[in-house]
Each structure stands twice: as structure tokens, then as C-alpha cells.
Scaffold this active site. Structure first.
Site, PDB file in Angstrom:
ATOM      1  N   HIS A 127       0.831  -1.242  -0.017  1.00  0.00           N
ATOM      2  CA  HIS A 127      -0.060  -0.042  -0.201  1.00  0.00           C
ATOM      3  C   HIS A 127       0.929   1.215   0.029  1.00  0.00           C
ATOM      4  CE1 HIS A 127      -2.780   3.124   1.769  1.00  0.00           C
ATOM      5  NE2 HIS A 127      -3.669   2.376   1.500  1.00  0.00           N
ATOM      6  N   LYS A 164     -10.069  -0.278  10.598  1.00  0.00           N
ATOM      7  CA  LYS A 164     -10.555  -1.379   9.886  1.00  0.00           C
ATOM      8  C   LYS A 164     -10.589  -2.509  10.901  1.00  0.00           C
ATOM      9  CE  LYS A 164      -7.130  -0.278   6.240  1.00  0.00           C
ATOM     10  NZ  LYS A 164      -7.733   0.584   5.218  1.00  0.00           N
TER      11      LYS A 164
HETATM   12  C1  LIG Z   1      -2.324  -2.741   3.793  1.00  0.00           C
HETATM   13  C2  LIG Z   1      -2.610  -1.360   4.281  1.00  0.00           C
HETATM   14  N1  LIG Z   1      -1.400  -0.514   4.672  1.00  0.00           N
HETATM   15  C3  LIG Z   1      -1.688   0.649   5.177  1.00  0.00           C
HETATM   16  C4  LIG Z   1      -2.828   1.302   5.126  1.00  0.00           C
HETATM   17  C5  LIG Z   1      -3.137   2.848   5.703  1.00  0.00           C
HETATM   18  O1  LIG Z   1      -3.940   2.764   6.654  1.00  0.00           O
HETATM   19  P1  LIG Z   1      -4.494   3.966   7.250  1.00  0.00           P
HETATM   20  O2  LIG Z   1      -5.126   4.949   6.045  1.00  0.00           O
HETATM   21  O3  LIG Z   1      -5.390   3.762   8.357  1.00  0.00           O
HETATM   22  O4  LIG Z   1      -3.381   4.946   7.834  1.00  0.00           O
HETATM   23  C6  LIG Z   1      -3.998   0.665   4.549  1.00  0.00           C
HETATM   24  C7  LIG Z   1      -5.519   1.341   4.378  1.00  0.00           C
HETATM   25  O5  LIG Z   1      -6.030   1.028   3.412  1.00  0.00           O
HETATM   26  C8  LIG Z   1      -3.758  -0.750   3.882  1.00  0.00           C
HETATM   27  O6  LIG Z   1      -4.837  -1.236   3.395  1.00  0.00           O
END
Ligand SMILES: Cc1ncc(COP(=O)(O)O)c(C=O)c1O
Length: 403
Positions: free
Chosen positions: A123, A223
Site C-alpha cells: 500500500h 479497519k
Molecule cells: C495494507 C494497508 N496498509 C496501510 C494502510 C493505511 O492505513 P491508514 O489509512 O488507516 O493509515 C491501509 C489502508 O487502506 C492498508 O490497506
């Protein structure tokens, strides 16, 4: 203990609402999960009768709020089987957690030419903070591609490690393909510190930090059926000792004079300013809810959902699914010849089905699959086979429309 999905659904008020005159089929939990009333009530309780700033006052409400807030550290430690509570730093989510490691641990330690090994499955939250180091101090990003089915064998990651590798940063579960990566095998195979992004994995399977052997592990509360703006970064004590503070301000110091500053011990050293007090209290309620249900039970329910969805979606020969690793969560990235992902999402929405369309903050992975966007159905513990059937019917309708 068996898993009663109807009882779980009854705890989530939003799941009984209508969208576009249809019963809601929520398949976007990978972006953000819905909240059970236990979380909503914990938030209401905190604001209605137990709220004040934490760590500061000596008055009743401040002490109560501090106790309720700090209790969550112990809950997260139990949820992740973290060896020590003070290894958990409260964050606003995984993005902040990974930036904390980038600014606090990696930036002062890495020199030009040092390497960070990353997987193409990441991500953007686990890419951009490392690009900062590439741009600002000449750190080299070494990319490891998954297999065509989206799986990522640990040996492939370990093969990318060289004498100048200072960090391996990989996701524990892809938010696009659902691929589960054996981060324990990666950590066992090298002395290089490993950062695992647990944003998706911790929602769907039990996590045992004491056994995994990684150095950094982040979770993001929204999440995990908790509030947005909550989360935690677990940092092994030895790595914490190597870190400089990231944000400066109140709460993270012992003394401040005109000439000097002495920092508080971790974890407070890494938690400047007034934190997301009630967000974290809500996250605590969410994790207690999950632990009451049992992460093994949740994982078993979602595995059966994944298998059912894999069979049903896999039988649609006009649908392409990106990534079908044997070990994957119930997340399906899909494209259909002749129909844009946004069209699929818009048409499904008319039928009350919520999926996400786009690049899912994973542009390098989209490029790997040779696409720019996909429609993603991400299942959660409250989803049922009926939801899979609704998705298949909706996609079949799209196919007939575009064929
Ligand atoms: C695998 C992964 N890493 C990091 C994130 C980032 O999370 P946040 O936006 O809650 O900081 C996400 C959110 O979609 C994710 O799916």
C-alpha cells in the site's frame, strides 16, 4: 465455539439500512469496516461521562480518562500477543505508524546507498515514507515482485537482501489481492529488521508478535471495527532505543528549559500532543469485541466465505481476478473486459452493493497486473454467502449490460 454470523450482524446497526432501496451489501471493509454498537456505546460513554485530557490533570475525570485510555495499550498488547505493553505506540493509524518509523528510526540511521527491501504488493502507506528517504538521503528501494498469482514466497524477499539492506518493509496481507505473506519466515531468515504492515492481516487472523520475530508491526483501528484516527505501532524495545522522537510537543518530555529538552521514556516519547483519546478507547472496545468472538472463529468463518466466493467468482469466465494465492484473505480485485472498474462500482451501488473501485493505493501493484484500476470486494466477519450471491448477481447484470 461456533461463529454466529447473524448475531454478529445484529451488533452492527448500519448493516440493516437500505441503500438505493436495497438491503445494504457492504463489501468495502478493506477500506474501512463498520462499527458494532459496543464501540459506538464506548465512545458515547467516554464523551458523556468520562472525558477530560489525559496524563495531565490530577482531577477525577482526567484520572478516569487516563485509566480508560492507557488500559487500551494492554488490550492491544493482548490482541497482538505483544511481549511488552510499552512497545506499543498509539498512532492515528498505519500511515502515521510507518512515518514514525521512517522519520524516527530509519532517517537518522540510513546513509546514501543503504537499501530498503519492499514488495510490489505494498500500500502507498508502506511506500511513500520510504520514497522520502530515497529523495532526501539517497536510500535505494529494492523491489520484490510477487508471483503471477499474487503470492510472495519468503525466499524471494530474502534473496533481495544484500550487505547494505537496512530494513525489509512488507505487508502481512495485501489490501488488493488478500495475499498473506509469511513474515515470520522472512524475519527468521535474516538479521535485518523487518517492518510488517498488519493493517489488513490483524483484522482477519490471529497475530502473535511474540512468535513472529518482526521488529515493527502496525495496525489501524478503523479497519479493526474501531474508530478512524486510532491505531498502534508496535516497536521492539531494542529498535525503540535506536529511535529519535518524531513529533515534538507536550506529553513526550520530562523537562524543557530554554537550552535543553529531556524526553519522557517510551512509549510517551513517541506520542507528542493530545492524543486521539476517545478514538483509542473505541479501539479498545473493538478489540475486546473481537477477542470475545475469538480471532480463530472469525478466521474460520472468513476462510469459508473466501472459498465460496473464490468458487463462485472463479466460475465467471468473463471476470478477471487479480491474484489467487492459495493463502489469501477474502479480498477480491476484479476487472471485466469492456467495463471500467468505476462503472462496475456505480452499477453495483445501484443494487445496494458497496465495493471500491480504483488503484487501492497500490499503483505499483496495478502496474504489475497491467491495469490502472479494479473493482475490489473485501469481505469482513459480518458478511455471508448471501452477500457473495448478491455480488455474483450484480456482476452478471454488469456483464450482460456491457457484453
Ligand atoms: C495494507 C494497508 N496498509 C496501510 C494502510 C493505511 O492505513 P491508514 O489509512 O488507516 O493509515 C491501509 C489502508 O487502506 C492498508 O490497506
Amino acid at each position: 465455539m461456533s461463529f454466529d454470523v447473524d448475531a454478529v450482524r445484529a451488533d452492527f446497526p448500519i448493516l440493516s439500512r437500505q441503500v438505493n432501496n436495497r438491503s445494504l451489501v457492504y463489501l468495502d471493509s478493506g477500506a474501512s469496516a463498520q462499527k458494532p454498537r459496543q464501540v459506538i456505546e464506548a465512545i458515547t460513554r467516554a464523551y458523556e461521562g468520562e472525558y477530560a485530557n489525559v496524563h495531565r490533570g490530577l482531577h477525577f475525570l482526567s484520572n478516569l480518562a487516563t485509566d480508560n485510555y492507557e488500559r487500551v495499550r494492554a488490550i492491544i498488547a493482548r490482541f497482538l500477543n505483544a511481549p511488552h505493553e510499552d512497545e506499543l505506540i498509539f498512532t492515528s493509524g498505519s500511515t502515521e505508524g510507518i512515518n514514525l518509523v521512517s522519520y524516527g528510526w530509519a532517517a537518522p540511521r540510513l546513509q546514501a546507498g543503504d537499501e530498503i527491501v519492499l514488495s510490489v504488493l505494498e500500500h502507498h502507506a508502506n511506500i511513500v515514507p520510504w520514497h522520502f528517504l530515497r529523495e532526501r538521503q539517497g536510500v535505494v528501494l529494492k523491489w520484490v515482485e510477487p508471483e503471477p498469482d499474487g503470492s510472495l514466497p519468503p525466499e524471494k524477499v530474502l534473496a533481495a537482501v544484500g550487505p547494505r539492506t537496512k530494513l525489509i518493509a512488507v505487508t502481512h496481507m495485501s489490501n488488493v489481492t488478500g495475499t498473506v505473506i509469511d513474515i515470520g519466515a522472512i524475519a527468521r531468515g535474516t538479521d535485518v529488521p523487518v517492518l510488517a504492515d498488519g493493517s489488513q492481516a490483524a483484522v482477519h487472523m490471529p497475530v502473535d508478535l511474540a512468535a513472529l520475530g518482526v521488529d515493527f508491526y502496525c495496525v489501524t483501528g478503523h479497519k479493526l471495527y474501531g474508530p478512524s484516527g486510532s491505531g498502534a505501532m508496535w516497536i521492539r524495545r531494542e529498535r525503540q532505543a535506536e529511535m529519535r522522537p518524531f513529533l515534538g510537543g507536550g506529553d513526550m518530555i520530562r523537562t524543557v528549559t530554554r537550552d535543553a529538552v529531556e524526553y519522557a521514556d517510551p512509549p510517551l516519547r513517541f506520542e507528542a500532543g493530545t492524543p486521539g483519546i476517545v478514538n483509542q478507547i473505541g479501539l479498545g472496545a473493538a478489540l475486546e469485541y473481537l477477542m470475545d468472538l475469538g480471532m480463530d472463529n472469525i478466521a474460520a468463518h472468513e476462510r469459508s466465505l473466501r472459498d465460496y466466493a473464490r468458487d463462485r467468482l472463479g466460475s465467471l469466465n468473463w471476470l478477471q481476478i487479480q491474484g489467487d494465492a492459495p493463502d489469501k484473505g477474502a479480498i477480491f480485485s476484479m476487472t471485466m473486459q469492456g467495463a471500467h472498474a468505476h462503472d462496475l462500482s456505480t452499477i453495483l451501488d445501484k443494487r445496494g452493493i458497496a465495493v471500491r473501485a480504483g488503484s487501492h493505493c497500490a499503483m505499483p501493484l496495478m502496474e504489475f497486473f497491467g491495469i490502472t484500476a479494479s473493482a475490489r470486494a473485501s469481505f469482513a466477519m459480518y458478511n455471508t454467502r448471501r452477500d457473495v450471491d448478491a455480488l455474483v448477481e450484480g456482476l452478471t447484470f454488469c456483464h450482460e449490460l456491457f457484453a
